[in-house]
Design an enzyme around this catalytic site. Sequence first.
Site, short mmCIF file in Angstrom:
data_model
loop_
_atom_site.label_atom_id
_atom_site.label_comp_id
_atom_site.label_asym_id
_atom_site.label_seq_id
_atom_site.Cartn_x
_atom_site.Cartn_y
_atom_site.Cartn_z
N GLU A 1 0.85 -1.19 0.00
CA GLU A 1 0.00 0.00 0.00
C GLU A 1 0.89 1.24 0.00
O GLU A 1 1.73 1.41 0.88
CB GLU A 1 -0.93 0.01 1.21
CG GLU A 1 -1.88 1.19 1.24
CD GLU A 1 -2.78 1.19 2.47
OE1 GLU A 1 -3.56 2.15 2.61
OE2 GLU A 1 -2.70 0.24 3.28
N ASP B 1 -6.71 8.70 9.66
CA ASP B 1 -5.42 8.22 10.16
C ASP B 1 -5.10 8.81 11.53
O ASP B 1 -5.44 9.95 11.83
CB ASP B 1 -4.31 8.58 9.17
CG ASP B 1 -4.41 7.79 7.89
OD1 ASP B 1 -4.41 6.55 7.98
OD2 ASP B 1 -4.51 8.40 6.81
#
Length: 271
Positions: A54, A65
């Site tokens: 990723e 996040d």
Amino acid sequence: MTNPALAVGAVERHLRARRDAGRGLLMPYVTAGITPGWTDYLRAFADAGADAIEVGLPFSDPTLDGVTIQRASAAALARGASTRRVLADLSGLPDLGVPLVASTYYNLVLHDGPEAFCAALRRAGAGGLIVPDLPVHEADELAAAAAPAGIDLALLASPATPRPRLAEIAERSRGFVYAVSLMGTTGERAGLAATAAGLTGRIRRVSDRPVLLGFGISTPDQAREARRHADGVVVGAAVMRRVLDGAGPDDLRVFLSTLRQALDQECDPPR
């Protein structure tokens, strides 16, 4: 006639083949542009036994996040990282033998438009895309642009996803289903979330697509436990904390090798 938005691409074929051979899947994450030689991490990940990688395209407001990847994104942006520069870096790489899955927020997709964005990903060698702030009911335009470009658009499911919506996510996701183990942001945690097993079990009841479990998986023991429920794991914050602390590609190769070994040791099929 097959709906082009629902076509299956190279990422899913790759992961299905490895899963069906009995392999636990490992997808580590790196924030693109975090260091001058950041693509060296990709080579180290592949050498350590990653099944996909990723690649996070830095964004100024990474709402899903936690602190670690927020810091990594800020550091990459401060170095001048941009989508165009990241894709230029990727386009110069030799084949790593595993697919690259870009991840970013929908603002960056909309900046150039879904068709141009997906075409640029394909030219750079990426085969998949994760857009965590894109809900399934708004994914039509991007899905229609991704499939003709050969990009597998992977969708996310959380413990709070209701049954009808979960079935739609599992049906429309390509490459894999990204199972978010808990209600919260990314980041290292002391143990695997209690909600992880239930979520992966619900996904499996509606799809045979590969299921990768992410958010909070930080140690070999957690990877081993996750493998009992999912086809594999996504490991982001634990990687990026080490990078922020100065770890180089060789250090990350060693760390990911411990996760690879843990996944290989857990041979029981997911329940």
